[in-house]
Design a protein around this motif. Structure first.
Motif, PDB file in Angstrom:
ATOM      1  N   ASN A 557     -12.881   6.076  -3.991  1.00 49.32           N
ATOM      2  CA  ASN A 557     -13.486   5.532  -2.795  1.00 49.32           C
ATOM      3  C   ASN A 557     -14.075   6.803  -2.202  1.00 49.32           C
ATOM      4  N   LEU A 558     -14.493   6.945  -0.978  1.00 47.74           N
ATOM      5  CA  LEU A 558     -14.740   8.123  -0.246  1.00 47.74           C
ATOM      6  C   LEU A 558     -13.950   8.773   0.750  1.00 47.74           C
ATOM      7  N   LEU A 559     -12.593   8.884   0.680  1.00 50.77           N
ATOM      8  CA  LEU A 559     -11.670   9.229   1.404  1.00 50.77           C
ATOM      9  C   LEU A 559     -11.766  10.764   1.615  1.00 50.77           C
ATOM     10  N   THR A 560     -11.668  11.260   2.940  1.00 53.37           N
ATOM     11  CA  THR A 560     -11.434  12.771   2.938  1.00 53.37           C
ATOM     12  C   THR A 560     -10.351  13.140   3.755  1.00 53.37           C
ATOM     13  N   GLU A 561      -9.524  12.373   4.233  1.00 54.75           N
ATOM     14  CA  GLU A 561      -8.251  12.339   4.823  1.00 54.75           C
ATOM     15  C   GLU A 561      -7.353  11.290   4.842  1.00 54.75           C
ATOM     16  N   LEU A 562      -6.017  11.544   4.861  1.00 55.67           N
ATOM     17  CA  LEU A 562      -5.034  10.556   4.989  1.00 55.67           C
ATOM     18  C   LEU A 562      -4.228  10.418   6.382  1.00 55.67           C
ATOM     19  N   PRO A 563      -3.922   9.557   6.820  1.00 56.75           N
ATOM     20  CA  PRO A 563      -2.938   9.165   8.107  1.00 56.75           C
ATOM     21  C   PRO A 563      -1.805   9.702   7.471  1.00 56.75           C
ATOM     22  N   LEU A 564      -1.030  10.195   8.497  1.00 57.09           N
ATOM     23  CA  LEU A 564       0.310  10.505   8.216  1.00 57.09           C
ATOM     24  C   LEU A 564       1.414   9.452   7.914  1.00 57.09           C
ATOM     25  N   TRP A 565       1.048   8.286   8.539  1.00 58.66           N
ATOM     26  CA  TRP A 565       1.843   7.231   8.366  1.00 58.66           C
ATOM     27  C   TRP A 565       1.914   6.425   6.969  1.00 58.66           C
ATOM     28  N   LEU A 566       0.839   6.917   6.185  1.00 61.19           N
ATOM     29  CA  LEU A 566       0.523   6.284   4.881  1.00 61.19           C
ATOM     30  C   LEU A 566       1.412   6.518   3.976  1.00 61.19           C
ATOM     31  N   ILE A 567       1.846   7.759   3.695  1.00 59.57           N
ATOM     32  CA  ILE A 567       2.795   8.158   2.531  1.00 59.57           C
ATOM     33  C   ILE A 567       4.124   7.829   3.034  1.00 59.57           C
ATOM     34  N   GLY A 568       4.147   7.722   4.303  1.00 62.24           N
ATOM     35  CA  GLY A 568       5.512   7.440   4.783  1.00 62.24           C
ATOM     36  C   GLY A 568       6.104   5.906   5.034  1.00 62.24           C
ATOM     37  N   CYS A 569       4.980   5.250   4.309  1.00 65.92           N
ATOM     38  CA  CYS A 569       5.330   3.691   4.515  1.00 65.92           C
ATOM     39  C   CYS A 569       6.799   3.200   3.743  1.00 65.92           C
ATOM     40  N   PRO A 570       7.484   2.527   4.729  1.00 58.82           N
ATOM     41  CA  PRO A 570       8.930   2.517   4.151  1.00 58.82           C
ATOM     42  C   PRO A 570       9.239   1.926   2.704  1.00 58.82           C
ATOM     43  N   LYS A 571       8.564   0.887   2.239  1.00 56.66           N
ATOM     44  CA  LYS A 571       8.745   0.312   0.974  1.00 56.66           C
ATOM     45  C   LYS A 571       7.945   0.938  -0.008  1.00 56.66           C
ATOM     46  N   LEU A 572       6.796   1.899   0.148  1.00 58.46           N
ATOM     47  CA  LEU A 572       5.782   2.212  -0.678  1.00 58.46           C
ATOM     48  C   LEU A 572       6.344   2.959  -1.804  1.00 58.46           C
ATOM     49  N   ARG A 573       6.057   2.431  -3.129  1.00 58.37           N
ATOM     50  CA  ARG A 573       6.588   2.682  -4.258  1.00 58.37           C
ATOM     51  C   ARG A 573       5.368   3.493  -5.267  1.00 58.37           C
ATOM     52  N   LYS A 574       4.239   2.920  -5.006  1.00 59.68           N
ATOM     53  CA  LYS A 574       3.205   3.450  -6.038  1.00 59.68           C
ATOM     54  C   LYS A 574       1.969   3.680  -5.040  1.00 59.68           C
ATOM     55  N   LEU A 575       1.297   4.738  -5.118  1.00 58.80           N
ATOM     56  CA  LEU A 575       0.244   5.252  -4.355  1.00 58.80           C
ATOM     57  C   LEU A 575      -0.751   6.044  -5.357  1.00 58.80           C
ATOM     58  N   LEU A 576      -2.058   5.502  -5.376  1.00 63.81           N
ATOM     59  CA  LEU A 576      -3.009   5.691  -5.978  1.00 63.81           C
ATOM     60  C   LEU A 576      -4.265   6.324  -5.353  1.00 63.81           C
ATOM     61  N   LEU A 577      -4.379   7.422  -5.399  1.00 65.14           N
ATOM     62  CA  LEU A 577      -5.468   8.077  -4.466  1.00 65.14           C
ATOM     63  C   LEU A 577      -6.519   8.939  -5.405  1.00 65.14           C
ATOM     64  N   GLY A 578      -6.666   8.685  -6.358  1.00 65.16           N
ATOM     65  CA  GLY A 578      -7.389   9.529  -7.466  1.00 65.16           C
ATOM     66  C   GLY A 578      -8.830   9.308  -7.242  1.00 65.16           C
ATOM     67  N   HIS A 579      -9.553  10.336  -7.393  1.00 65.06           N
ATOM     68  CA  HIS A 579     -11.302  10.269  -7.487  1.00 65.06           C
ATOM     69  C   HIS A 579     -11.691  10.042  -6.075  1.00 65.06           C
ATOM     70  N   ASN A 580     -11.297  10.534  -4.993  1.00 61.94           N
ATOM     71  CA  ASN A 580     -11.688  10.683  -3.684  1.00 61.94           C
ATOM     72  C   ASN A 580     -11.945  12.092  -3.345  1.00 61.94           C
ATOM     73  N   GLN A 581     -12.172  12.546  -2.148  1.00 60.45           N
ATOM     74  CA  GLN A 581     -12.355  13.862  -1.327  1.00 60.45           C
ATOM     75  C   GLN A 581     -11.353  14.516  -0.596  1.00 60.45           C
ATOM     76  N   LEU A 582     -10.266  14.263  -1.140  1.00 54.50           N
ATOM     77  CA  LEU A 582      -9.025  14.658  -0.415  1.00 54.50           C
ATOM     78  C   LEU A 582      -8.848  16.090  -0.393  1.00 54.50           C
ATOM     79  N   LYS A 583      -8.987  16.764   0.726  1.00 55.68           N
ATOM     80  CA  LYS A 583      -8.448  18.385   0.652  1.00 55.68           C
ATOM     81  C   LYS A 583      -6.982  18.583   0.885  1.00 55.68           C
ATOM     82  N   ASN A 584      -6.334  17.658   1.346  1.00 51.79           N
ATOM     83  CA  ASN A 584      -4.763  17.987   1.530  1.00 51.79           C
ATOM     84  C   ASN A 584      -4.150  16.661   1.829  1.00 51.79           C
ATOM     85  N   LEU A 585      -2.870  16.668   1.646  1.00 47.74           N
ATOM     86  CA  LEU A 585      -2.066  15.296   1.719  1.00 47.74           C
ATOM     87  C   LEU A 585      -1.043  15.843   2.884  1.00 47.74           C
TER      88      LEU A 585
END
Length: 736
Positions: A557-585
């Protein structure tokens, strides 16, 4: 043959012979000449010793015109040491009917690549079929095609027969047969007589030896009966039926071996009910006659044959099976739906897919017991209203037909809960059509021509699964489907997607052009969300309400940043963020259940410092193709190691300074650190990664290989090439 006669026929030894009688040229497209050859086989080889069975005169005649050629027609006696072979000289325009006339036979059969054997239609052209086959293989020069077609070893792939070859597999219901002395009854008043005895299916058939095919046959059902030893006569068995007043047949065998063989097989028949018969892929044109002696058959598979519609023993004879429940007639090229099938009142499952059917007759209304009807892969454009009489029908397959809309008869089929219309020609769909079909739960409209799905203000609560993959939709609004649980809309041209999140559990929308995804009502039941390969510039806000989300794919996609709550989802086990424009996590402060994280092909220079301290269950991490200059470590007091098993760090900017950080991952099985800035890899550090199975250190600045690599007992792949530099590494260590 351009009006030229090919000359006299040459016999097997090269002698001249009389030319066969030929009809007037006005009734034939070209002259046909037959050369008879009896060629011995070479050991176990299937091909003939000589590549070409033609003499010099025939070869000269072929060279005059590339459209001329020869067709090898084989006999069907495969057990003989001599192969009966006829070489037919003809042209690409010669029809099978002309070859039949010259051969004096009624039919010509063809077998391609050792597969099914089928009868040729009279108008088909055998030599043209061979030339086209060679052309499809890649041959372009006409002279070369003619030369290859003249070789008899081509028959290994393309073979013609003057009679249909017999197959033992087609007679799998005939267990045993032979000529023996038989006595009907148990008393001495009955005389012994020589009879043909066949153990077929679940019956014993006794007939005259002379007229075993045409004379009277005595059929004794054995199911539930018994087999007894006749003690007064050696090697003799008595066959008794369970039917009242059925006769007993005593059969005297010639040897103890035959006696034991018949006893063993007959005992199986008596104790077991052979209700299922599989005759798929047998090149059948008619139902084998012996099957009709087995009235207990309930499941019959005749898929992928060439059954005839109007033959006495063809499809029309299937109504003779009085207990048939499941019938598979798929891939038989029937052309029309056999009306006789409607007379089988016991039928509960019928498969007539891939038969070129253009319509369904009204007589299907008589099949009141039918529960499953598979019509996939035909050419249906409509369905008869009479189909609505089948109130027990619960599964109806209509995929890959020519339907342009939802058949109205679906309103009457109250037991059918899934609409299977994949691969049809539906261009527009109004959701209002489902408001009167409260029984439908699943809609499958994959691979149609859909350009629009018209929503409705009225809620439709029965639809739980909706599949519109591989269409041409640009927008999709499914708010009216209040109980939708699963949506597939991959590979469309969607720019907007609107859903109701009340019951939503899974959304798959990859490979679209999405810039906006709206979900009304919190998707509190959402487990899986795939929005990869779209045009999203930010994570939709409603995702934070998906408290049960376990898998999220936002790659490509064209993501440049992520909200803090995304990685902190209470049940999230698989997160795919490849091929974007992220500078930090972002990194949450509380522990998270994340097990798999993919952030490859972004602009990351650092991973969160305490990533391994909060993601204690992390087993897979791919951070390749970034600009990483450092690696996260564990907090003090947490030196027991991580659960990480797979780590990809290829194509970053890591130096030797961060190699010691790897030893905290004591469970690593796969480690890729190719194309970084490594100059050394301490042997002591590598020695601690004792579970490594795959290691890639290519494209670095290493001058030597760690000496402890040979201590890694599980290592099976070690790559350390120089990546194109002049300096290369020599790997001399042995891997145990």
């Amino acid at each position: 043959m351009d009006g030229q006669r090919p000359g006299p026929v040459v016999g097997p030894n090269g002698e001249g012979g009389p030319e066969p009688n030929r009809p007037n040229s006005a009734t034939r497209g070209a002259a046909v000449r037959v050369l008879k050859r009896n060629m011995k086989r070479s050991g176990s080889k299937n091909c003939l010793n000589q590549k070409c069975c033609l003499g010099s005169r025939e070869r000269e005649w072929l060279r005059e015109d590339p459209s001329r050629g020869c067709v090898y027609v084989y006999g069907t006696d495969q057990t003989s040491s001599v192969c009966d072979l006829h070489v037919v000289l003809c042209t690409v325009d010669t029809a099978a009917s002309e070859i039949l006339l010259s051969e004096g036979t009624e039919s010509l059969y063809v077998q391609l690549n050792g597969d099914l054997v089928r009868r040729l239609d009279p108008h088909e052209r055998p030599l043209h079929m061979i030339y086209k086959y060679l052309s499809d293989l890649g041959f372009r020069d006409t002279t070369r095609i003619q030369e290859e077609a003249a070789h008899s070893d081509l028959s290994c792939m393309f073979r013609f027969y003057n009679e249909k070859p017999s197959s033992l597999e087609q007679l799998d219901r005939i267990l045993l047969s032979g000529v023996y002395n038989v006595r009907k009854g148990k008393t001495q008043l009955h005389k012994w007589a020589e009879r043909m005895v066949v153990l077929c299916g679940t019956c014993l058939i006794v007939s005259s030896v002379k007229d075993c095919q045409t004379g009277k046959m005595h059929i004794l059902p054995l199911v539930g009966g018994k087999i007894e030893e006749v003690k007064r006569r050696p090697h003799c068995l008595a066959f008794c039926s369970a039917e009242a007043q059925a006769p007993t047949y005593q059969v005297s065998f010639d040897s103890a071996a035959e006696y034991q063989r018949w006893l063993r097989q007959a005992s199986k028949v008596v104790s077991q009910r052979l209700s299922t018969v599989d005759l798929s892929c047998q090149s059948l044109e008619e139902i084998p006659e012996h099957l009709f002696y087995c009235q207990d058959i309930t499941n019959l598979n005749l898929r992928h044959n060439f059954l005839q519609q109007h033959s006495a023993a063809g499809v029309t004879s299937l109504c003779r099976f009085s207990q048939l429940k499941v019938l598979n007639l798929s891939q038989n090229k029937l052309g029309d739906f056999p009306l006789q099938l409607c007379e089988i009142a016991t039928l509960t499952e019928l498969n007539v897919s891939c038969n070129g059917l253009t319509h369904l007759p009204p007589q299907v209304a008589h099949m009141l017991s039918l529960q499953t009807l598979n019509l996939d892969g035909n050419s249906l454009t409509t369905l008869p209203e009479e189909l609505g009489c089948l109130q027990q029908l619960s599964c109806l397959g209509l995929s890959f037909n020519d339907l342009s809309n939802i058949p109205p008869v679906f309103e009457k089929l109250c037991s059918v809960d899934k609409l299977c219309l994949a691969g049809n020609r539906v261009e527009s769909l109004s959701l209002q059509a489902f408001s009167n079909m409260a029984h439908l739960k699943s809609i499958d409209l994959r691979m149609n021509h859909l350009t629009q799905v018209i929503s409705t203000l009225e809620g439709i609560d029965n639809i739980t699964q909706f599949d519109v993959r591989d269409n041409q939709l640009t927008a999709l609004d499914l708010r009216c489907l209040g109980n939708l649980e699963q949506l597939h809309c991959e590979r469309n041209q969607l720019k907007e997607l609107t859903l109701c999140g009340f019951s939503l559990r899974a959304v798959y929308a990859t490979s679209n052009r999405l810039t906006l995804v709206n979900v009304f009502l919190a998707p509190s039941q959402l487990l899986s969300l795939d929005l990869s390969r779209n045009c999203l510039s930010s994570v939709p806000d409603w995702v934070c309400d998906a408290k049960k989300l376990e898998a999220l794919d936002l790659s490509w996609n064209l993501l440049t940043e992520l909200p803090l709550w995304l990685i902190g989802c209470p049940k999230l086990r698989k997160l795919l963020l490849g091929h974007n424009q992220l500078k930090n996590l972002p990194c949450p402060t509380d522990c998270i259940p994340l097990e798999s994280l993919d952030v490859q092909h972004n602009l990351l220079r650092h991973l969160p410092d305490f990533l391994f301290s909060v993601a204690l269950n992390l087993r897979f991490l791919n951070a390749s193709a970034n600009a990483l200059e450092s690696l996260p470590s564990m907090c003090s007091g947490e030196e027991n190691g991580t659960r990480l098993q797979v780590l990809y760090l290829t194509n970053n900017q890591l130096t030797d300074q961060y190699v010691p950080f790897l030893v905290i991952h004591v469970n690593l099985r796969i480690l890729h650190m190719a194309y970084n800035q490594l100059e050394t890899f301490p042997a002591s550090k590598l020695n601690k990664l004792e579970h490594l199975e795959e290691l890639n250190l290519s494209g670095n600045r290493l001058k030597s290989i760690p000496s402890t690599v040979s201590n890694l007992k599980h290592l099976h792949t070690f790559i350390a090439h120089s990546g194109g530099r002049k300096r290369s590494l020599a790997y001399a260590a042995s891997i145990q």
